[in-house]
Design a protein around this motif. Structure first.
Motif, PDB file in Angstrom:
ATOM      1  N   SER A   1       7.977  10.066 -13.188  1.00 58.51           N
ATOM      2  CA  SER A   1       8.564  11.093 -12.867  1.00 58.51           C
ATOM      3  C   SER A   1       9.945  10.651 -13.918  1.00 58.51           C
ATOM      4  N   VAL A   2       9.777   9.551 -13.827  1.00 56.69           N
ATOM      5  CA  VAL A   2      10.642   8.810 -15.411  1.00 56.69           C
ATOM      6  C   VAL A   2      10.129   8.888 -16.606  1.00 56.69           C
ATOM      7  N   MET A   3       8.877   8.921 -16.632  1.00 55.58           N
ATOM      8  CA  MET A   3       8.161   8.909 -17.923  1.00 55.58           C
ATOM      9  C   MET A   3       8.226  10.533 -18.641  1.00 55.58           C
ATOM     10  N   MET A   4       8.191  11.122 -17.843  1.00 55.19           N
ATOM     11  CA  MET A   4       8.217  12.709 -18.362  1.00 55.19           C
ATOM     12  C   MET A   4       9.327  13.120 -18.696  1.00 55.19           C
ATOM     13  N   TYR A   5      10.887  12.965 -17.820  1.00 58.06           N
ATOM     14  CA  TYR A   5      12.037  12.842 -18.252  1.00 58.06           C
ATOM     15  C   TYR A   5      12.031  12.245 -19.502  1.00 58.06           C
ATOM     16  N   PHE A   6      11.913  11.173 -19.473  1.00 57.98           N
ATOM     17  CA  PHE A   6      12.380   9.993 -21.139  1.00 57.98           C
ATOM     18  C   PHE A   6      11.121  11.215 -21.896  1.00 57.98           C
ATOM     19  N   ILE A   7       9.954  11.444 -22.364  1.00 61.98           N
ATOM     20  CA  ILE A   7       9.106  11.868 -23.483  1.00 61.98           C
ATOM     21  C   ILE A   7       9.898  13.196 -23.628  1.00 61.98           C
ATOM     22  N   MET A   8      10.449  14.382 -22.980  1.00 58.53           N
ATOM     23  CA  MET A   8      11.216  15.278 -23.482  1.00 58.53           C
ATOM     24  C   MET A   8      12.480  15.198 -23.793  1.00 58.53           C
ATOM     25  N   ASP A   9      12.678  14.655 -23.378  1.00 58.13           N
ATOM     26  CA  ASP A   9      14.215  14.251 -23.695  1.00 58.13           C
ATOM     27  C   ASP A   9      14.547  13.694 -24.915  1.00 58.13           C
ATOM     28  N   ASN A  10      13.211  13.070 -24.736  1.00 57.34           N
ATOM     29  CA  ASN A  10      13.050  12.015 -26.252  1.00 57.34           C
ATOM     30  C   ASN A  10      12.937  13.209 -27.588  1.00 57.34           C
ATOM     31  N   LEU A  11      12.360  13.679 -27.436  1.00 61.09           N
ATOM     32  CA  LEU A  11      11.360  14.678 -28.494  1.00 61.09           C
ATOM     33  C   LEU A  11      12.532  15.983 -28.320  1.00 61.09           C
ATOM     34  N   TYR A  12      13.530  16.002 -27.319  1.00 61.81           N
ATOM     35  CA  TYR A  12      14.055  17.166 -27.321  1.00 61.81           C
ATOM     36  C   TYR A  12      15.646  16.192 -29.187  1.00 61.81           C
TER      37      TYR A  12
ATOM     38  N   VAL B   1      16.280  -2.071  -5.525  1.00 66.56           N
ATOM     39  CA  VAL B   1      17.036  -2.563  -6.949  1.00 66.56           C
ATOM     40  C   VAL B   1      15.540  -2.901  -7.695  1.00 66.56           C
ATOM     41  N   ILE B   2      14.608  -3.949  -6.417  1.00 60.75           N
ATOM     42  CA  ILE B   2      13.705  -3.434  -7.165  1.00 60.75           C
ATOM     43  C   ILE B   2      12.638  -2.841  -7.592  1.00 60.75           C
ATOM     44  N   THR B   3      12.948  -2.363  -6.606  1.00 63.51           N
ATOM     45  CA  THR B   3      11.787  -0.761  -6.892  1.00 63.51           C
ATOM     46  C   THR B   3      12.718   0.273  -8.137  1.00 63.51           C
ATOM     47  N   THR B   4      13.796   0.281  -8.282  1.00 63.50           N
ATOM     48  CA  THR B   4      14.466   0.960  -8.770  1.00 63.50           C
ATOM     49  C   THR B   4      14.292   0.662 -10.766  1.00 63.50           C
ATOM     50  N   VAL B   5      14.652  -0.855 -10.545  1.00 67.41           N
ATOM     51  CA  VAL B   5      14.430  -1.645 -12.016  1.00 67.41           C
ATOM     52  C   VAL B   5      12.210  -1.323 -12.284  1.00 67.41           C
ATOM     53  N   ALA B   6      11.637  -1.959 -11.410  1.00 60.70           N
ATOM     54  CA  ALA B   6      10.236  -1.307 -11.615  1.00 60.70           C
ATOM     55  C   ALA B   6       9.565   0.581 -12.005  1.00 60.70           C
TER      56      ALA B   6
ATOM     57  N   SER C   1      10.568   9.721   2.378  1.00 56.36           N
ATOM     58  CA  SER C   1      10.990  10.281   3.316  1.00 56.36           C
ATOM     59  C   SER C   1       9.819   9.555   4.327  1.00 56.36           C
ATOM     60  N   PHE C   2       8.381  10.029   3.906  1.00 59.95           N
ATOM     61  CA  PHE C   2       7.838   9.134   3.923  1.00 59.95           C
ATOM     62  C   PHE C   2       6.909   7.461   4.650  1.00 59.95           C
ATOM     63  N   LEU C   3       8.175   7.443   3.900  1.00 59.76           N
ATOM     64  CA  LEU C   3       8.165   5.903   3.115  1.00 59.76           C
ATOM     65  C   LEU C   3       9.309   4.927   4.356  1.00 59.76           C
ATOM     66  N   ILE C   4      10.304   5.591   4.716  1.00 53.28           N
ATOM     67  CA  ILE C   4      11.371   5.463   5.729  1.00 53.28           C
ATOM     68  C   ILE C   4      11.461   5.113   6.826  1.00 53.28           C
ATOM     69  N   LYS C   5       9.861   6.578   7.201  1.00 50.04           N
ATOM     70  CA  LYS C   5       9.172   6.478   8.342  1.00 50.04           C
ATOM     71  C   LYS C   5       8.706   5.560   8.951  1.00 50.04           C
TER      72      LYS C   5
ATOM     73  N   LYS D   1       1.519  -0.985  -0.032  1.00 53.66           N
ATOM     74  CA  LYS D   1       0.507  -0.182   0.106  1.00 53.66           C
ATOM     75  C   LYS D   1       0.806   1.230  -0.518  1.00 53.66           C
ATOM     76  N   SER D   2       2.336   0.709   0.483  1.00 50.09           N
ATOM     77  CA  SER D   2       2.808   2.321   0.421  1.00 50.09           C
ATOM     78  C   SER D   2       3.770   1.997  -0.826  1.00 50.09           C
ATOM     79  N   TYR D   3       4.141   1.453  -1.381  1.00 52.32           N
ATOM     80  CA  TYR D   3       5.503   0.728  -2.208  1.00 52.32           C
ATOM     81  C   TYR D   3       4.722   1.233  -3.497  1.00 52.32           C
ATOM     82  N   ILE D   4       3.104   1.039  -3.514  1.00 51.60           N
ATOM     83  CA  ILE D   4       2.640   0.970  -5.327  1.00 51.60           C
ATOM     84  C   ILE D   4       2.827   1.765  -5.199  1.00 51.60           C
ATOM     85  N   PRO D   5       1.686   2.829  -4.901  1.00 55.05           N
ATOM     86  CA  PRO D   5       2.111   4.824  -4.925  1.00 55.05           C
ATOM     87  C   PRO D   5       3.658   5.430  -4.690  1.00 55.05           C
ATOM     88  N   TYR D   6       4.274   4.114  -4.924  1.00 58.23           N
ATOM     89  CA  TYR D   6       5.986   5.002  -4.576  1.00 58.23           C
ATOM     90  C   TYR D   6       6.142   4.846  -5.840  1.00 58.23           C
ATOM     91  N   ILE D   7       6.653   3.718  -5.994  1.00 57.45           N
ATOM     92  CA  ILE D   7       6.625   3.040  -7.511  1.00 57.45           C
ATOM     93  C   ILE D   7       6.192   3.869  -8.712  1.00 57.45           C
TER      94      ILE D   7
END
Length: 274
Positions: free
Chosen positions: A32-43, A111-116, A79-83, A20-26
């Motif tokens: 965030s990854v998607m937004m950066y990728f789209i902008m960089d890909n267009l550039y 590693v798992i959350t980063t890869v996902a 910070s909320f997740l680790i707390k 319940k905490s990790y799914i929203p985080y992922i």
């Protein structure tokens, strides 16, 4: 000695128990990854954007702003997740798992959350970047003959940058765990927030950044001809807004509380003075 299989099973179990905490985080990380990728890909699409053109500069600046926001945003939600995890880590520590073992478990979870997050974000970016590309063509009144491409360089750059961000987040979590004793870890999830201190310096910096940003924006008559100055103005406004939100609001509330306390004290003492 615990082997890597046990660490892996613990990491997967912990992620499932805290889904319940990790799914929203992922999901937030992938967004965030998607937004950066789209902008960089267009550039990097040279059939659409000429190198050094105003559009290329705007897209590169947009990618930089997204990256800055992603760093702030991901550290904030982490910070909320680790707390919420501190009590669980404290129990593991009391049951005999040393800080080194906990660090290895956190590493596998990271590693798992980063890869996902990175894979999910890039795949979502590939699916949605076509839509953003068509919208951009419509806005710029360009023909549909311009070739749409997925840049391998954008995929690699996105992976490297966000991989570095997640490594920094892991190191931050590791430091938080190292500096806490088992009792502090057990109480971490239940400890209330301490009253924040007044941050006058941060408040002043926020005001100065906002003033500087709006001044540059007003002075710059042709943003497309002075994109460097305009980008600086945007960054100053972003930094100033963040600083005022984090520190200025605290300062204002403390001033109002102090004023209210003085008024109440005056109202209480007034009948006796009369």
């Amino acid at each position: 000695m615990m082997n890597s299989k046990i660490y892996g099973k613990l990491a997967v179990t912990n992620l499932k128990n805290n889904k319940k905490s990790y799914i929203p985080y992922i999901l937030a990380s992938a967004f965030s990854v998607m937004m950066y990728f789209i902008m960089d890909n267009l550039y990097r699409n040279r059939s659409l954007v000429e190198k050094g053109s105003p559009l290329a500069i705007m897209l590169s600046y947009a990618a930089a702003v997204i990256l800055i926001f992603s760093i702030i945003f991901l550290f904030y939600i982490n910070s909320f997740l680790i707390k919420r995890r501190k009590k669980e880590l404290g129990i593991y520590n009391i049951l005999g798992m040393g800080k080194g073992h906990l660090g290895k478990m956190l590493f596998l979870e990271s590693v798992i959350t980063t890869v996902a997050s990175i894979i999910g974000g890039i795949l979502a970016g590939i699916l949605l970047s076509k839509l953003v590309y068509l919208i951009l063509l419509k806005i710029l009144h360009m023909g549909g003959k311009i070739e749409y491409r997925i840049s391998l360089a954008s995929t690699g750059m996105t992976t490297i940058l966000f991989g570095a961000i997640f490594i920094l987040i892991f190191l931050y979590n590791l430091l938080q765990m190292k500096l806490s004793n088992p009792i502090e870890l057990l109480r971490g999830g239940n400890t209330g927030e301490r009253e924040p201190k007044t941050k006058w310096i941060m408040t002043i910096i926020g005001i100065l950044c906002l003033a500087g940003g709006y001044s540059i924006a007003l002075i710059t008559k042709e943003p497309l001809q002075a994109l460097g100055q305009f980008f600086i103005a945007v960054l100053l406004v972003v930094v100033g807004t963040y600083a005022l939100f984090m520190a200025g609001s605290i300062t204002l509330l403390k001033i109002l509380r102090r004023k209210k306390a003085i008024i109440i004290k005056h109202d209480i003492l007034q009948p006796y003075q009369a």
